[in-house]
Design an enzyme around this catalytic site. Structure first.
Site, PDB file in Angstrom:
ATOM      1  N   HIS A   8       0.938  -1.197  -0.062  1.00 25.63           N
ATOM      2  CA  HIS A   8       0.064  -0.093   0.048  1.00 25.63           C
ATOM      3  C   HIS A   8       0.942   1.216   0.016  1.00 25.63           C
ATOM      4  O   HIS A   8       1.820   1.124   0.755  1.00 25.63           O
ATOM      5  CB  HIS A   8      -0.840  -0.116   1.289  1.00 25.63           C
ATOM      6  CG  HIS A   8      -1.391   1.435   1.801  1.00 25.63           C
ATOM      7  ND1 HIS A   8      -1.026   1.871   2.543  1.00 25.63           N
ATOM      8  CD2 HIS A   8      -2.339   2.224   1.088  1.00 25.63           C
ATOM      9  CE1 HIS A   8      -1.580   3.285   2.910  1.00 25.63           C
ATOM     10  NE2 HIS A   8      -2.463   3.217   1.738  1.00 25.63           N
TER      11      HIS A   8
ATOM     12  N   ASN B  30       0.447   5.922  -0.417  1.00 29.16           N
ATOM     13  CA  ASN B  30      -0.373   6.937  -0.915  1.00 29.16           C
ATOM     14  C   ASN B  30       0.642   8.386  -0.442  1.00 29.16           C
ATOM     15  O   ASN B  30       1.338   8.034   0.383  1.00 29.16           O
ATOM     16  CB  ASN B  30      -1.632   7.242  -0.027  1.00 29.16           C
ATOM     17  CG  ASN B  30      -1.477   7.585   1.555  1.00 29.16           C
ATOM     18  OD1 ASN B  30      -1.356   8.719   1.583  1.00 29.16           O
ATOM     19  ND2 ASN B  30      -1.343   6.685   2.457  1.00 29.16           N
TER      20      ASN B  30
ATOM     21  N   ARG C 175      -0.310  12.554  -0.657  1.00 30.88           N
ATOM     22  CA  ARG C 175      -1.360  13.483  -0.618  1.00 30.88           C
ATOM     23  C   ARG C 175      -1.017  14.739  -0.167  1.00 30.88           C
ATOM     24  O   ARG C 175      -0.118  14.817   0.629  1.00 30.88           O
ATOM     25  CB  ARG C 175      -2.611  12.623   0.145  1.00 30.88           C
ATOM     26  CG  ARG C 175      -2.048  12.583   1.708  1.00 30.88           C
ATOM     27  CD  ARG C 175      -3.060  11.742   2.489  1.00 30.88           C
ATOM     28  NE  ARG C 175      -2.802  11.776   3.929  1.00 30.88           N
ATOM     29  CZ  ARG C 175      -1.902  10.677   4.355  1.00 30.88           C
ATOM     30  NH1 ARG C 175      -1.476   9.969   3.500  1.00 30.88           N
ATOM     31  NH2 ARG C 175      -1.659  10.727   5.879  1.00 30.88           N
TER      32      ARG C 175
ATOM     33  N   HIS D  78      -6.550  -5.011  18.608  1.00 28.99           N
ATOM     34  CA  HIS D  78      -7.404  -6.185  19.005  1.00 28.99           C
ATOM     35  C   HIS D  78      -6.688  -7.356  18.680  1.00 28.99           C
ATOM     36  O   HIS D  78      -7.003  -8.741  19.277  1.00 28.99           O
ATOM     37  CB  HIS D  78      -8.628  -6.085  18.503  1.00 28.99           C
ATOM     38  CG  HIS D  78      -8.836  -5.952  16.802  1.00 28.99           C
ATOM     39  ND1 HIS D  78      -8.373  -5.273  15.900  1.00 28.99           N
ATOM     40  CD2 HIS D  78      -9.255  -7.284  16.356  1.00 28.99           C
ATOM     41  CE1 HIS D  78      -8.444  -5.737  14.803  1.00 28.99           C
ATOM     42  NE2 HIS D  78      -8.846  -6.862  14.841  1.00 28.99           N
TER      43      HIS D  78
ATOM     44  N   GLY E  66     -17.319  10.589  -0.083  1.00 29.57           N
ATOM     45  CA  GLY E  66     -16.556  10.135  -1.259  1.00 29.57           C
ATOM     46  C   GLY E  66     -17.158   9.088  -2.145  1.00 29.57           C
ATOM     47  O   GLY E  66     -18.087   8.446  -1.522  1.00 29.57           O
ATOM     48  N   ARG E  67     -16.258   8.592  -3.213  1.00 28.47           N
ATOM     49  CA  ARG E  67     -16.888   7.769  -3.938  1.00 28.47           C
ATOM     50  C   ARG E  67     -16.792   6.249  -3.463  1.00 28.47           C
ATOM     51  O   ARG E  67     -15.395   5.965  -3.094  1.00 28.47           O
ATOM     52  CB  ARG E  67     -16.397   7.645  -5.200  1.00 28.47           C
ATOM     53  CG  ARG E  67     -16.800   6.630  -6.233  1.00 28.47           C
ATOM     54  CD  ARG E  67     -16.439   6.948  -7.818  1.00 28.47           C
ATOM     55  NE  ARG E  67     -16.807   6.138  -8.860  1.00 28.47           N
ATOM     56  CZ  ARG E  67     -16.190   4.921  -9.217  1.00 28.47           C
ATOM     57  NH1 ARG E  67     -15.153   4.687  -8.740  1.00 28.47           N
ATOM     58  NH2 ARG E  67     -16.857   4.283 -10.288  1.00 28.47           N
TER      59      ARG E  67
END
Length: 326
Positions: free
Chosen positions: A122, A124, A126, A193, A276-277
Site C-alpha cells: 500500500h 499514498n 497526498r 485487538h 467520497g466515492r
C-alpha cells in the site's frame, strides 16, 4: 566533491508563484499514476487496468484504475483524486481542523498479488489545503507513506523495502526522518485487538506543513521511489511454487488487512464521511479473504515462523541469524 544533500538541493525546483501548490501536486500525482499503472501492466503481462473517471458532487473528481485477475496480480488499484468542497463538522473533526472550504489531491494504491510469496503493498501521497484561496491557503500539509504486507516474509525483502525508504528520507534532512516515519508507520498499522501489525511497516508521515516546498519535493521523490521499493521483491518471488496450504494462510492474513481498513484506517473513514466515492474508497479490499474461528499455526511451521515478522522491529539492524526458522 558535491555531497548527496547538496546534489538533492540543486535538483529542488524554485517555488512556482503562477500555479497554486494544489494544482502542482495534482499534476504530479496524475503523472505518477500513469507511470505506475504502465509498470504494473508490464510486470503482470496478462491484464490491464480498467480506467474509471468520476466526479465529486461538490467539485473535482478523480480517476480510479483497477486491474483484476492478472497473471501476477490478483487485484491492483491505483487511484488519484482532486476534490474540493466544504468540510462537514464530522469530516473536519476526523482530521483535527475546523469546518472550512478544502481542496484535497493525492494518489493511493493497493496491490494484492496472486502468489502467497509476493507481499501486498500500500502507498499514498497526498496534499490537503484549507480556505477559499489556493494561492494563499489558511493551512496546507502533505502526508503519505508506504507499507508492506507479506504473508511468508523474507528478511531480504523486508530490508530492501525499508532501505529504499530510508535512502529517500536521508536525502531530505529537515523534512523527512526515517526513524520517526518508521515508528509512526509501526504505530499506525498496528491492530490492537490482535496484538500485531498487519505487515512489516514502512514509513508514514502526515501534517508536513512547516516547509511546503520541501515537503512537496520529498513527496515527489518518495512517490517515484515506490516502484523500486516493490517490483524487485515481486520479481524475486513471483515464480515460487505454492499450494493450497500457502493459499489458505494468505487468505487468513488478508483478513487482517480488511480488519485494519474497515476499523482503523483514517483515509477510509475520511472518504466515507466526506461523501467520497464508495467504490474508489473500498478499492483497497482484496478480492478473496478468509476468517477461520480460533485458527492457530502448527508450532514450528512456516506459518508460525511468519508471525514473528508482524511486530515492530529494527529491520535494517537484523541478520538472518536473528530470524526464527521453521
Amino acid at each position: 566533491m558535491m555531497d548527496d544533500h547538496a546534489r538533492v538541493n540543486r535538483l529542488r525546483e524554485e517555488p512556482r508563484t503562477d500555479i497554486p501548490m494544489a494544482h502542482r501536486v495534482q499534476r504530479f500525482v496524475e503523472a505518477l499514476q500513469r507511470h505506475i499503472c504502465k509498470a504494473i501492466e508490464d510486470v503482470d503481462g496478462a491484464a490491464q487496468f480498467r480506467r474509471d473517471p468520476w466526479k465529486y458532487r461538490e467539485g473535482g473528481g478523480g480517476l480510479t484504475c483497477v486491474l483484476e485477475n492478472g497473471a501476477v496480480f490478483e487485484k491492483a488499484g491505483v487511484n488519484t483524486s482532486a476534490i474540493q468542497g466544504r468540510l462537514t463538522e464530522r469530516a473536519a473533526r476526523a482530521i483535527g481542523v475546523h469546518p472550512a472550504p478544502f481542496f484535497a489531491t493525492g494518489l493511493s494504491l493497493v496491490i494484492h498479488p496472486r502468489s502467497p510469496y509476493v507481499p501486498s503493498v500500500h502507498a499514498n501521497f497526498r496534499y490537503f489545503a484549507l480556505g477559499d484561496d489556493l494561492f494563499h491557503p489558511e493551512d496546507q500539509w502533505f502526508g503519505g507513506g508506504a507499507d508492506l504486507t507479506p504473508y511468508y516474509p523474507f528478511l531480504e525483502d523486508v530490508q530492501h523495502f525499508h532501505r529504499v525508504w530510508k535512502e529517500v528520507c536521508d536525502r531530505h534532512p529537515g523534512v523527512a526522518d526515517y526513524a520517526r516515519f518508521k515508528a509512526a508507520c509501526d504505530a499506525y498499522f498496528y491492530l490492537p485487538h490482535r496484538g500485531e501489525m498487519r505487515g512489516v511497516g514502512g514509513i508514514f508521515y502526515d501534517y508536513l506543513r512547516d516547509d511546503p516546498e520541501g515537503a512537496f519535493f520529498f513527496s515527489r521523490e518518495a512517490g517515484r521511489a515506490f516502484l523500486r521499493s516493490y517490483l524487485p521483491i515481486v520479481e524475486r518471488r513471483r515464480d515460487m511454487p505454492y499450494g493450497e496450504r500457502e493459499r489458505h494462510f494468505q487468505l487468513l492474513r488478508r483478513g487482517r488487512y480488511v480488519e485494519f481498513n474497515l476499523i482503523y484506517d483514517r483515509g477510509t473513514r475520511f472518504g466515507l464521511e466526506s461523501n467520497g466515492r464508495t467504490e474508489s474508497i473500498l478499492m483497497s479490499l482484496p478480492p478473496e479473504v478468509r476468517w477461520q474461528y480460533d485458527w492457530r499455526p502448527v508450532p514450528g511451521s512456516p506459518e508460525a515462523a511468519a508471525l514473528w515478522f508482524f511486530q515492530p522491529r529494527d529491520w535494517l539492524a537484523l541478520t538472518e541469524a536473528d530470524v526464527p526458522q521453521p
